[in-house]
Scaffold this motif. Structure first.
Motif, PDB file in Angstrom:
ATOM      1  N   ASP A   1       0.825  -1.207   0.000  1.00  0.00           N
ATOM      2  CA  ASP A   1       0.000   0.000   0.000  1.00  0.00           C
ATOM      3  C   ASP A   1       0.861   1.260   0.000  1.00  0.00           C
ATOM      4  OD1 ASP A   1      -2.312  -1.465  -0.064  1.00  0.00           O
ATOM      5  OD2 ASP A   1      -2.723  -1.299   2.092  1.00  0.00           O
ATOM      6  N   LEU A   2       1.949   1.242   0.740  1.00  0.00           N
ATOM      7  CA  LEU A   2       2.840   2.402   0.777  1.00  0.00           C
ATOM      8  C   LEU A   2       3.400   2.708  -0.606  1.00  0.00           C
ATOM      9  CD1 LEU A   2       4.420   4.558   2.375  1.00  0.00           C
ATOM     10  CD2 LEU A   2       6.202   2.830   2.741  1.00  0.00           C
ATOM     11  N   ILE A   3       3.824   1.666  -1.316  1.00  0.00           N
ATOM     12  CA  ILE A   3       4.390   1.874  -2.653  1.00  0.00           C
ATOM     13  C   ILE A   3       3.320   2.360  -3.618  1.00  0.00           C
ATOM     14  CG2 ILE A   3       5.590   0.760  -4.573  1.00  0.00           C
ATOM     15  CD1 ILE A   3       7.227   1.273  -1.947  1.00  0.00           C
ATOM     16  N   ARG A   4       2.115   1.836  -3.494  1.00  0.00           N
ATOM     17  CA  ARG A   4       1.021   2.328  -4.346  1.00  0.00           C
ATOM     18  C   ARG A   4       0.699   3.789  -4.041  1.00  0.00           C
ATOM     19  NH1 ARG A   4      -0.998  -3.095  -4.192  1.00  0.00           N
ATOM     20  NH2 ARG A   4      -1.959  -2.732  -2.167  1.00  0.00           N
ATOM     21  N   GLU A   5       0.692   4.146  -2.748  1.00  0.00           N
ATOM     22  CA  GLU A   5       0.432   5.534  -2.372  1.00  0.00           C
ATOM     23  C   GLU A   5       1.506   6.470  -2.938  1.00  0.00           C
ATOM     24  OE1 GLU A   5      -1.893   7.210  -0.477  1.00  0.00           O
ATOM     25  OE2 GLU A   5      -3.170   5.425  -0.440  1.00  0.00           O
ATOM     26  N   ALA A   6       2.767   6.026  -2.879  1.00  0.00           N
ATOM     27  CA  ALA A   6       3.882   6.888  -3.287  1.00  0.00           C
ATOM     28  C   ALA A   6       4.073   6.943  -4.791  1.00  0.00           C
ATOM     29  CB  ALA A   6       5.173   6.414  -2.613  1.00  0.00           C
ATOM     30  N   THR A   7       3.804   5.838  -5.484  1.00  0.00           N
ATOM     31  CA  THR A   7       4.156   5.758  -6.901  1.00  0.00           C
ATOM     32  C   THR A   7       2.961   5.559  -7.824  1.00  0.00           C
ATOM     33  OG1 THR A   7       4.459   3.340  -7.004  1.00  0.00           O
ATOM     34  CG2 THR A   7       6.311   4.643  -6.187  1.00  0.00           C
ATOM     35  N   GLY A   8       1.826   5.148  -7.285  1.00  0.00           N
ATOM     36  CA  GLY A   8       0.680   4.823  -8.128  1.00  0.00           C
ATOM     37  C   GLY A   8       0.800   3.484  -8.812  1.00  0.00           C
ATOM     38  N   GLN A   9       1.796   2.683  -8.419  1.00  0.00           N
ATOM     39  CA  GLN A   9       2.044   1.397  -9.057  1.00  0.00           C
ATOM     40  C   GLN A   9       2.170   0.292  -8.017  1.00  0.00           C
ATOM     41  OE1 GLN A   9       5.705   2.077 -11.123  1.00  0.00           O
ATOM     42  NE2 GLN A   9       4.766   3.201 -12.803  1.00  0.00           N
ATOM     43  N   ASN A  10       1.983  -0.943  -8.473  1.00  0.00           N
ATOM     44  CA  ASN A  10       2.321  -2.089  -7.641  1.00  0.00           C
ATOM     45  C   ASN A  10       3.819  -2.329  -7.691  1.00  0.00           C
ATOM     46  OD1 ASN A  10      -0.387  -2.677  -6.931  1.00  0.00           O
ATOM     47  ND2 ASN A  10      -0.681  -3.743  -8.881  1.00  0.00           N
ATOM     48  N   ILE A  11       4.313  -3.077  -6.728  1.00  0.00           N
ATOM     49  CA  ILE A  11       5.742  -3.390  -6.674  1.00  0.00           C
ATOM     50  C   ILE A  11       6.141  -4.174  -7.915  1.00  0.00           C
ATOM     51  CG2 ILE A  11       7.485  -4.715  -5.416  1.00  0.00           C
ATOM     52  CD1 ILE A  11       5.845  -4.048  -2.849  1.00  0.00           C
ATOM     53  N   SER A  12       7.227  -3.748  -8.537  1.00  0.00           N
ATOM     54  CA  SER A  12       7.670  -4.377  -9.784  1.00  0.00           C
ATOM     55  C   SER A  12       9.179  -4.236  -9.936  1.00  0.00           C
ATOM     56  CB  SER A  12       6.969  -3.715 -10.979  1.00  0.00           C
ATOM     57  OG  SER A  12       7.528  -4.148 -12.197  1.00  0.00           O
ATOM     58  N   ALA A  13       9.796  -5.235 -10.570  1.00  0.00           N
ATOM     59  CA  ALA A  13      11.225  -5.168 -10.885  1.00  0.00           C
ATOM     60  C   ALA A  13      11.486  -4.428 -12.192  1.00  0.00           C
ATOM     61  CB  ALA A  13      11.810  -6.582 -10.967  1.00  0.00           C
ATOM     62  N   ASP A  14      10.447  -4.157 -12.966  1.00  0.00           N
ATOM     63  CA  ASP A  14      10.645  -3.578 -14.301  1.00  0.00           C
ATOM     64  C   ASP A  14      11.331  -2.216 -14.281  1.00  0.00           C
ATOM     65  OD1 ASP A  14       9.554  -5.824 -15.488  1.00  0.00           O
ATOM     66  OD2 ASP A  14       7.530  -4.981 -15.586  1.00  0.00           O
ATOM     67  N   PRO A  15      10.943  -1.267 -13.403  1.00  0.00           N
ATOM     68  CA  PRO A  15      11.640   0.024 -13.414  1.00  0.00           C
ATOM     69  C   PRO A  15      13.140  -0.101 -13.148  1.00  0.00           C
ATOM     70  CG  PRO A  15       9.566   0.226 -12.249  1.00  0.00           C
ATOM     71  CD  PRO A  15       9.772  -1.240 -12.501  1.00  0.00           C
ATOM     72  N   PHE A  16      13.513  -0.998 -12.231  1.00  0.00           N
ATOM     73  CA  PHE A  16      14.945  -1.193 -11.976  1.00  0.00           C
ATOM     74  C   PHE A  16      15.646  -1.765 -13.201  1.00  0.00           C
ATOM     75  CE2 PHE A  16      18.298  -4.259 -10.998  1.00  0.00           C
ATOM     76  CZ  PHE A  16      19.256  -3.397 -10.458  1.00  0.00           C
ATOM     77  N   LEU A  17      15.049  -2.754 -13.819  1.00  0.00           N
ATOM     78  CA  LEU A  17      15.682  -3.379 -14.985  1.00  0.00           C
ATOM     79  C   LEU A  17      15.781  -2.394 -16.142  1.00  0.00           C
ATOM     80  CD1 LEU A  17      13.965  -6.849 -14.667  1.00  0.00           C
ATOM     81  CD2 LEU A  17      16.423  -6.425 -14.457  1.00  0.00           C
ATOM     82  N   ASP A  18      14.761  -1.555 -16.336  1.00  0.00           N
ATOM     83  CA  ASP A  18      14.825  -0.525 -17.377  1.00  0.00           C
ATOM     84  C   ASP A  18      15.946   0.467 -17.084  1.00  0.00           C
ATOM     85  OD1 ASP A  18      12.668  -1.707 -18.620  1.00  0.00           O
ATOM     86  OD2 ASP A  18      11.193  -0.284 -17.825  1.00  0.00           O
ATOM     87  N   TYR A  19      16.027   0.899 -15.838  1.00  0.00           N
ATOM     88  CA  TYR A  19      17.082   1.825 -15.405  1.00  0.00           C
ATOM     89  C   TYR A  19      18.464   1.216 -15.626  1.00  0.00           C
ATOM     90  CZ  TYR A  19      20.287   3.243 -11.576  1.00  0.00           C
ATOM     91  OH  TYR A  19      21.393   3.577 -10.815  1.00  0.00           O
ATOM     92  N   ALA A  20      18.625  -0.059 -15.245  1.00  0.00           N
ATOM     93  CA  ALA A  20      19.926  -0.721 -15.370  1.00  0.00           C
ATOM     94  C   ALA A  20      20.336  -0.857 -16.834  1.00  0.00           C
ATOM     95  CB  ALA A  20      19.886  -2.092 -14.694  1.00  0.00           C
ATOM     96  N   ARG A  21      19.402  -1.250 -17.685  1.00  0.00           N
ATOM     97  CA  ARG A  21      19.734  -1.413 -19.109  1.00  0.00           C
ATOM     98  C   ARG A  21      20.123  -0.073 -19.736  1.00  0.00           C
ATOM     99  NH1 ARG A  21      14.755  -4.712 -18.949  1.00  0.00           N
ATOM    100  NH2 ARG A  21      15.354  -6.907 -18.811  1.00  0.00           N
ATOM    101  N   GLU A  22      19.386   0.969 -19.402  1.00  0.00           N
ATOM    102  CA  GLU A  22      19.690   2.283 -19.979  1.00  0.00           C
ATOM    103  C   GLU A  22      21.041   2.806 -19.487  1.00  0.00           C
ATOM    104  OE1 GLU A  22      17.894   6.853 -20.074  1.00  0.00           O
ATOM    105  OE2 GLU A  22      16.706   5.210 -19.226  1.00  0.00           O
ATOM    106  N   LYS A  23      21.266   2.731 -18.202  1.00  0.00           N
ATOM    107  CA  LYS A  23      22.495   3.279 -17.620  1.00  0.00           C
ATOM    108  C   LYS A  23      23.725   2.522 -18.083  1.00  0.00           C
ATOM    109  CE  LYS A  23      24.645   4.132 -13.095  1.00  0.00           C
ATOM    110  NZ  LYS A  23      24.404   4.157 -11.629  1.00  0.00           N
ATOM    111  N   TYR A  24      23.703   1.196 -17.957  1.00  0.00           N
ATOM    112  CA  TYR A  24      24.903   0.426 -18.274  1.00  0.00           C
ATOM    113  C   TYR A  24      25.044   0.205 -19.781  1.00  0.00           C
ATOM    114  CZ  TYR A  24      25.667   0.078 -13.363  1.00  0.00           C
ATOM    115  OH  TYR A  24      25.918   0.418 -12.059  1.00  0.00           O
ATOM    116  N   GLY A  25      23.931   0.302 -20.487  1.00  0.00           N
ATOM    117  CA  GLY A  25      24.031   0.292 -21.941  1.00  0.00           C
ATOM    118  C   GLY A  25      24.810   1.492 -22.441  1.00  0.00           C
ATOM    119  N   ALA A  26      24.566   2.668 -21.842  1.00  0.00           N
ATOM    120  CA  ALA A  26      25.296   3.880 -22.233  1.00  0.00           C
ATOM    121  C   ALA A  26      26.749   3.823 -21.784  1.00  0.00           C
ATOM    122  CB  ALA A  26      24.604   5.106 -21.637  1.00  0.00           C
TER     123      ALA A  26
END
Length: 497
Positions: free
Chosen positions: A468-493
């Protein structure tokens, strides 16, 4: 509420305060044992901790607390009161099933285990720790069986650290990391790009301490409510009135101390952001370890390992360490992926989670009875070779490197990876609301991010469950996707993938 219910609630709250204060006192005794206590103090400290844990258990399981919880279930409580009752009921229902003598045994055994682990690590002698570890495993199995003999004991233990994410959710997140990170790590390893490392000499500990103190100053650490010390395994501990951090130094790599200090700052910043007026209740306490770890990983990785941070902090590094470098060089040094790194706390953002998987799988099998203690060194080394392509030559840099099992903390390690997933979600949400934070970070201005985190995470304490805290703060359910997207973009560059 009726006058009777109001009186019941006030008496109940007094008991809740006592529970929280006893827990905090135990925490500071633990801090002292790891930081300042003379080596010979363990026999007395283990008895002190045993008494405090017994007293907390006695108050938490007292019939007056049970009766108050039953009465308050039927009372007209506001949202704040409902959250406090929910959290205390969860703790009470677990604690009441565990005999007090087992609580005392666990506390004393873990306090006694710390110096045993320290000596075993120093002497690279797993056998010296094996008997102690076996005792802790057995005690934790007994503890889990007392709470629920019909459930997976490891799932029961995980709930001590993350009570609102079930083991199936946790395993699914870790499985996604196990599947999706290795291809990225492999691609990085095959890249022809060589990142810069400006640290080629040795660096005095006093200069490094000055450097990490400068970092804490810049990030906004409240020295009136905190302090910096060294410990064999860096940690943070405290309350919103006294949140302390520790670090350790390596003469050849100042990044290790800087990274661990910023990590622990994230923990302390969360603790210091808890509402003062709620101290002594669950609303003045942090929301379990996945959320706590999200705060440390956010500051360590999304701030401290960012390119804008090094635009800001490079002059300080040059001044304190006497080197001539560039923001890009320091950014690369902070983010180099080491596929041959043996030490979890020195790992990069990608291989870090492979370290967590090693520990998670071993402690899960250990608690479930599928692995014997004396098998740990060999299994550890095999998993390190499988997941990271590197095999420890010593147990000190292998299965003895972490302090957690000497506390009897089985079920703790998954929260590290979960915290990284939440950190990416929270940082994205902060930027969605505030706009890009790059300019702020490059200017050494961290207030907007800190205030957003306090408003959306810290100020709630345990008002919400983790999902519930994560939904309140982000509007999303807990997910690994944002981290994986961030990692691919950062380390890809970084690695030109």
């Amino acid at each position: 509420m009726s006058a009777q219910s109001d009186e019941t609630y006030e008496t109940f709250l007094e008991q809740v305060n006592r529970i929280e204060y006893l827990d905090d006192a135990s925490g500071y005794l633990s801090w002292d044992q790891q930081v300042m206590m003379p080596e010979g103090g363990t026999p007395a400290r283990s008895k002190q901790q045993s008494v405090l844990s017994s007293l907390k258990h006695e108050v938490l399981t007292d019939e007056t607390v049970a009766d108050a919880l039953d009465e308050l279930d039927a009372a007209d409580l506001d949202e704040r009161q409902q959250a406090i009752v929910r959290e205390v009921r969860r703790e009470h229902e677990r604690a009441v099933r565990v005999p007090r003598d087992l609580v005392e045994q666990l506390s004393e055994a873990s306090s006694n285990a710390i110096p045993v682990w320290e000596q075993a690590k120093e002497e690279d002698d797993f056998d010296h720790f094996a008997g102690t570890l076996a005792e802790l495993v057995e005690l934790r199995r007994e503890y889990a069986a007392e709470i629920d003999p019909d459930r997976d004991p490891y799932a029961v233990l995980v709930e001590d650290y993350e009570p609102y994410l079930d083991i199936e959710t946790i395993e699914s997140v870790l499985e996604q990391l196990r599947e999706e990170l290795p291809p990225l790590i492999e691609a990085v390893g095959e890249s022809d790009v060589e990142l810069t490392d400006p640290f080629t000499g040795t660096y005095d500990e006093r200069d490094q301490e000055a450097l990490v103190r400068d970092a804490l100053d810049a990030l906004g650490y409240d020295w009136d409510r905190g302090r910096l010390d060294t410990a064999p395994h860096p940690f943070s501990l405290g309350t919103q009135f006294d949140a302390r951090v520790t670090t350790r130094f390596a003469s050849d790599d100042p990044m290790k101390a800087l990274g661990s200090t910023i990590h622990e700052f994230g923990h302390a910043r969360y603790t210091l952001g808890l509402p003062d007026e709620e101290y002594g209740t669950p609303l003045g306490s942090s929301r379990d370890l996945s959320v706590h770890e999200s705060q440390s990983r956010l500051w360590e990785n999304h701030v401290g390992r960012s390119r804008p941070f090094w635009e800001f902090f490079t002059p300080t590094v040059e001044d304190r360490l006497g080197i001539d470098t560039t923001p890009q060089a320091l950014y690369e040094a902070a983010n180099e992926v080491y596929d041959d790194n043996l030490i979890r706390v020195q790992a990069d953002e990608l291989t870090y989670h492979m370290h967590i998987l090693v520990r998670f799988e071993i402690e899960r099998d250990l608690v479930r009875g599928d692995l014997e203690v004396d098998e740990i060194p060999g299994v550890w080394n095999d998993k390190m070779e499988s997941y990271l392509g590197v095999r420890p030559e010593t147990d000190a840099e292998g299965c003895l490197q972490d302090i957690h099992w000497s506390y009897g903390n089985f079920g703790y390690f998954p929260t590290y990876s979960l915290g990284s997933m939440l950190a990416a979600q929270l940082f994205d949400a902060a930027e969605d609301e505030l706009g890009s934070l790059d300019e702020d970070i490059a200017a050494g201005e961290f207030d907007r991010l800190a205030e957003w985190l306090t408003e959306n995470v810290h100020s709630h304490g345990c008002r919400y469950t983790t999902p519930d805290l994560i939904r309140e703060a982000t509007g999303q359910n807990i997910s690994a996707d944002p981290f994986l997207d961030y990692a691919r973009e950062k380390y890809g560059a970084l690695y030109d993938l």
